[in-house]
Design a protein around this motif. Structure first.
Motif, mmCIF file in Angstrom:
data_model
loop_
_atom_site.group_PDB
_atom_site.id
_atom_site.type_symbol
_atom_site.label_atom_id
_atom_site.label_comp_id
_atom_site.label_asym_id
_atom_site.label_seq_id
_atom_site.Cartn_x
_atom_site.Cartn_y
_atom_site.Cartn_z
ATOM 1 N N THR A 82 0.838 -1.201 0.000
ATOM 2 C CA THR A 82 0.000 0.000 0.000
ATOM 3 C C THR A 82 0.870 1.247 0.000
ATOM 4 N N ARG A 83 1.889 1.247 0.881
ATOM 5 C CA ARG A 83 2.781 2.406 0.935
ATOM 6 C C ARG A 83 3.537 2.576 -0.377
ATOM 7 N N TYR A 84 3.978 1.438 -0.908
ATOM 8 C CA TYR A 84 4.739 1.439 -2.150
ATOM 9 C C TYR A 84 3.948 2.152 -3.254
ATOM 10 N N PHE A 85 2.653 1.876 -3.320
ATOM 11 C CA PHE A 85 1.850 2.537 -4.348
ATOM 12 C C PHE A 85 1.533 3.984 -3.973
ATOM 13 N N LEU A 86 1.243 4.195 -2.683
ATOM 14 C CA LEU A 86 0.856 5.550 -2.247
ATOM 15 C C LEU A 86 1.964 6.581 -2.504
ATOM 16 N N VAL A 87 3.211 6.150 -2.279
ATOM 17 C CA VAL A 87 4.326 7.087 -2.452
ATOM 18 C C VAL A 87 4.309 7.705 -3.851
ATOM 19 N N THR A 88 3.971 6.879 -4.845
ATOM 20 C CA THR A 88 4.020 7.387 -6.218
ATOM 21 C C THR A 88 2.980 8.468 -6.472
ATOM 22 N N MET A 89 2.003 8.556 -5.583
ATOM 23 C CA MET A 89 1.004 9.606 -5.745
ATOM 24 C C MET A 89 1.603 10.972 -5.422
ATOM 25 N N TYR A 90 2.586 10.981 -4.539
ATOM 26 C CA TYR A 90 3.141 12.246 -4.073
ATOM 27 C C TYR A 90 4.481 12.580 -4.718
ATOM 28 N N VAL A 91 5.272 11.549 -4.972
ATOM 29 C CA VAL A 91 6.604 11.799 -5.515
ATOM 30 C C VAL A 91 6.582 11.558 -7.012
ATOM 31 N N SER A 92 6.895 12.587 -7.765
ATOM 32 C CA SER A 92 7.006 12.388 -9.193
ATOM 33 C C SER A 92 8.360 12.926 -9.641
ATOM 34 N N ALA A 93 8.992 12.202 -10.535
ATOM 35 C CA ALA A 93 10.360 12.549 -10.906
ATOM 36 C C ALA A 93 10.415 13.866 -11.661
ATOM 37 N N GLY A 94 9.371 14.192 -12.343
ATOM 38 C CA GLY A 94 9.364 15.436 -13.105
ATOM 39 C C GLY A 94 9.526 15.191 -14.591
ATOM 40 N N LEU A 95 9.389 16.253 -15.324
ATOM 41 C CA LEU A 95 9.308 16.166 -16.778
ATOM 42 C C LEU A 95 10.541 15.546 -17.430
ATOM 43 N N ILE A 96 11.719 16.075 -17.092
ATOM 44 C CA ILE A 96 12.919 15.680 -17.831
ATOM 45 C C ILE A 96 13.312 14.223 -17.553
ATOM 46 N N PRO A 97 13.397 13.797 -16.262
ATOM 47 C CA PRO A 97 13.697 12.384 -16.021
ATOM 48 C C PRO A 97 12.684 11.448 -16.677
ATOM 49 N N ASN A 98 11.414 11.829 -16.650
ATOM 50 C CA ASN A 98 10.414 10.983 -17.293
ATOM 51 C C ASN A 98 10.641 10.908 -18.795
ATOM 52 N N TYR A 99 11.036 12.029 -19.354
ATOM 53 C CA TYR A 99 11.284 12.047 -20.787
ATOM 54 C C TYR A 99 12.401 11.069 -21.151
ATOM 55 N N PHE A 100 13.486 11.089 -20.361
ATOM 56 C CA PHE A 100 14.592 10.187 -20.666
ATOM 57 C C PHE A 100 14.202 8.736 -20.450
ATOM 58 N N LEU A 101 13.363 8.481 -19.450
ATOM 59 C CA LEU A 101 12.902 7.115 -19.238
ATOM 60 C C LEU A 101 12.126 6.628 -20.464
ATOM 61 N N ILE A 102 11.183 7.444 -20.904
ATOM 62 C CA ILE A 102 10.369 7.065 -22.052
ATOM 63 C C ILE A 102 11.268 6.852 -23.278
ATOM 64 N N ARG A 103 12.277 7.714 -23.399
ATOM 65 C CA ARG A 103 13.185 7.581 -24.536
ATOM 66 C C ARG A 103 13.968 6.267 -24.437
ATOM 67 N N ASP A 104 14.472 5.976 -23.220
ATOM 68 C CA ASP A 104 15.256 4.756 -23.056
ATOM 69 C C ASP A 104 14.412 3.503 -23.240
ATOM 70 N N LEU A 105 13.122 3.609 -22.942
ATOM 71 C CA LEU A 105 12.252 2.449 -23.129
ATOM 72 C C LEU A 105 11.832 2.312 -24.590
ATOM 73 N N GLY A 106 12.242 3.271 -25.406
ATOM 74 C CA GLY A 106 11.889 3.210 -26.828
ATOM 75 C C GLY A 106 10.430 3.551 -27.099
ATOM 76 N N LEU A 107 9.852 4.353 -26.237
ATOM 77 C CA LEU A 107 8.431 4.662 -26.408
ATOM 78 C C LEU A 107 8.183 5.993 -27.115
#
Lengths: 304, 317
Positions: free
Chosen positions: A118-143
């Motif tokens: 429950t905590r593991y999922f709840l944390v993601t509601m509050y903590v977000s990496a932000g635009l740029i890290p997410n962009y690189f993740l999506i890029r690295d995943l080939g999406l």
């Protein structure tokens, strides 16, 4: 009881004034809420050149379906509409099933990792990496420029999980006990008991998922803007709006090739037609399903 | 040898004993672990990207070979006037949004609660939260046509009322921008926000109203002295929880309408990140700004959740 109360109620002058003023305020609210949209519908159904003269308020002056013909005759916009529908349908189905499954597991009191998960999922509601890290993740995943980017990142919605979990918890526990005594496993319990019993709450989150997917444009903008075949309706709408904001001469005709001057589509009319097309699915389902829309708010508010 | 064997046996048995409860609910694990991995990839993994904020990140070199620069990016960020401007704009706009959306939602709920005709009440309510479901893009389109200086409805109305004598360029003047953002939020969310207040009002003890009626209290007095205090706790909890999101001032209105001279008052932290990160390719600086926002947000949210929890406890006991 009610009739007694009514008989004893005094209708004072003050009360009459209050009711009148209140009704007027409510009518103003209705007008303010509806007018912008009503006006857009009127503009979208009016002859584009005639619209430029101004003065369209509640009804089209020179009726024409030309704006819509242009919208549906534009290959890019049709692609956009198809993509919007596809992403909405897929992310709704997946979103609902996944949320329900996680919610079911987290609602089982005997689940050993219940607190941790429950905590593991709840944390993601509050903590977000932000635009740029997410962009690189999506890029690295080939999406990048991949249709899956519309579906995968938002598939697990923690808020929806919590809403469904509270609902499952409110179901009588004897329901599950009976099933387990009969030797039903968790997976079948989920499919045969939880899913059917949670229909109202699942309808609610399905609508939220659908509205969210239909309305989103930022992912197209960031991840798929260089591939036209992956465009979405809201993104096209955004581009149009941005273009008309950027040029001070917003009344320039855009599609001039092969059109007569009297029938030229202008950005204003075109935008009105796209607005209607982009809002129509929501407006169509809204009156029938709004009670589900609202129900979830109350369930969501009692979380934790 | 036998000692070792028996020790191994004992170890295996104890391991089995420990694993048994897990094996008994393996289907539960089976149902959730894939999604935990999924969440790890999409929500936890990108957090490693925060490393960029402490580097002079070059996409070609990756996280491992980009040079570390310590807190230099943050130092540069905090000395950048554009950043503080966007911070000020974010705070200003979200504070205005917060105040206006609260006042309007509570006021609307109070008035709607006084509508006695159920059918009318339901109609007004249904219409009032319709805009909540329209996307911000659509709402921006509607705003731009309503506020248009050529034949926009708002200018026409003001001219018809004689308040102004020629159209005002609402979207081109910095001094109106925050108000436009605030009222766009009011238009879109008032109905939706009022749902929760209306629900709180319906749980107020009717005996209170009857007592007030016997004492000769008018409807206005009932509203002021019973309904409003009755939802005080709800207001407080929502206010505190919303404070946690104070660095989220919205995005679309600022992004679409923030052009030219308006940019000074429209640029928020999110737009700052977008501009530096995606448009200018200064990933490290943009990430640093993103971290700044995230950290403040997390602190705010944790604090406000704790406070609202305290208040709810007080209500319960």
């Amino acid at each position: 009881m009610n009739s007694i109360k009514r008989r004893f109620k005094r209708t004072t002058l003050e009360s009459v004034i209050f009711t009148t003023v209140n009704t007027i305020i409510m009518l103003i609210v209705i007008v303010v809420m509806l007018y912008p949209f009503w006006n857009t519908v009127a503009v979208s159904l009016n002859n584009p050149q005639d619209t430029l003269k101004g003065g369209i308020t509640l009804f089209p002056r020179k009726f024409s379906t030309y704006n819509y013909e242009t919208v549906f005759g534009n290959r890019l916009l049709v692609t956009a509409a198809v993509n919007s529908v596809l992403r909405t349908v897929l992310s709704t189905i997946l979103g609902v099933v996944v949320s329900a499954m996680i919610a079911y597991v987290l609602s089982r009191p005997e689940f050993l990792w219940r607190k941790f998960a429950t905590r593991y999922f709840l944390v993601t509601m509050y903590v977000s990496a932000g635009l740029i890290p997410n962009y690189f993740l999506i890029r690295d995943l080939g999406l990048i420029n991949n249709f899956l980017v519309y579906i995968l990142p938002g598939m697990v919605s923690v808020f929806n999980v919590i809403v469904v979990r509270s609902y499952i918890r409110s179901l009588p526990s004897s329901l599950f006990e009976a099933a387990f005594i009969d030797g039903v496993g968790h997976f079948r319990c989920f499919l045969m008991i939880v899913l059917p019993c949670c229909k109202p709450v699942l309808a609610t989150i399905a609508l939220w998922c659908a509205v969210g997917a239909w309305n989103s444009w930022f992912d197209t903008f960031i991840y798929c803007s260089s591939k036209e075949s992956l465009t979405t309706l809201q993104y096209e709408m955004m581009k149009m709006l941005a273009a008309s904001m950027a040029s001070s001469r917003s009344q320039d005709a855009i599609y001039s090739a092969g059109q007569t001057a009297s029938n030229l589509v202008t950005p204003v009319s075109m935008r009105a037609a796209i607005t209607v097309v982009a809002a129509l699915p929501i407006l169509m389902v809204y009156p029938f399903l709004q009670k589900y829309f609202v129900k979830g708010v109350m369930i969501g508010s009692v979380k934790e | 040898m036998t000692v070792l064997k028996s020790k191994l046996n004992m170890f295996m048995m104890s391991l089995q004993r420990k694993l048994k409860p897990y094996l008994a609910q393996k289907s539960l694990f089976f149902m959730i672990i894939p999604w935990m991995i999924f969440t790890f990839i999409f929500s936890y993994l990108p957090l490693t990207g925060w490393i960029m904020a402490f580097q002079n990140f070059r996409p070609g070199k990756g996280y491992w070979r980009s040079p570390f620069v310590g807190f230099d990016q943050f130092k540069f960020l905090f000395s950048e006037p554009g950043f503080w401007r966007s911070f000020r704009n974010t705070l200003g706009m979200s504070t205005m949004n917060l105040i206006f959306s609260f006042v309007f939602a509570i006021g609307f709920a109070l008035l709607l609660n006084e509508v006695k005709n159920t059918y009318f009440k339901r109609t007004v309510q249904t219409i009032s939260y319709l805009p909540h479901f329209l996307s911000w893009i659509i709402v921006c389109g509607l705003i731009s046509s309503i506020l248009s200086s050529s034949d926009g409805a708002f200018n026409n109305l003001l001219m018809w009322l004689g308040i102004i004598d020629r159209p005002i360029l609402w979207l081109g003047e910095p001094k109106y921008f925050w108000w436009i953002v605030a009222f766009a939020n009011v238009w879109k969310e008032t109905g939706w926000n009022s749902i929760i207040y209306l629900a709180a009002m319906s749980s107020i003890d009717p005996a209170l109203y009857e007592a007030c009626e016997i004492d000769g209290g008018s409807r206005y007095r009932k509203m002021w002295h019973i309904t409003l205090p009755g939802i005080r706790q709800t207001i407080l909890v929502l206010l505190i929880m919303n404070l946690g999101w104070i660095l989220n001032a919205g995005f679309e209105v600022q992004y679409l309408f923030g052009r030219g001279v308006v940019m000074d008052v429209s640029e928020t932290i999110d737009i700052f990140v977008l501009k530096y990160g995606i448009t200018l390719g200064n990933y490290s600086l943009a990430t640093a700004a993103g971290i700044f926002k995230s950290v403040i947000s997390i602190i705010m949210i944790v604090t406000t959740n704790y406070l609202s929890g305290k208040i709810e406890e007080e209500r319960l006991f």
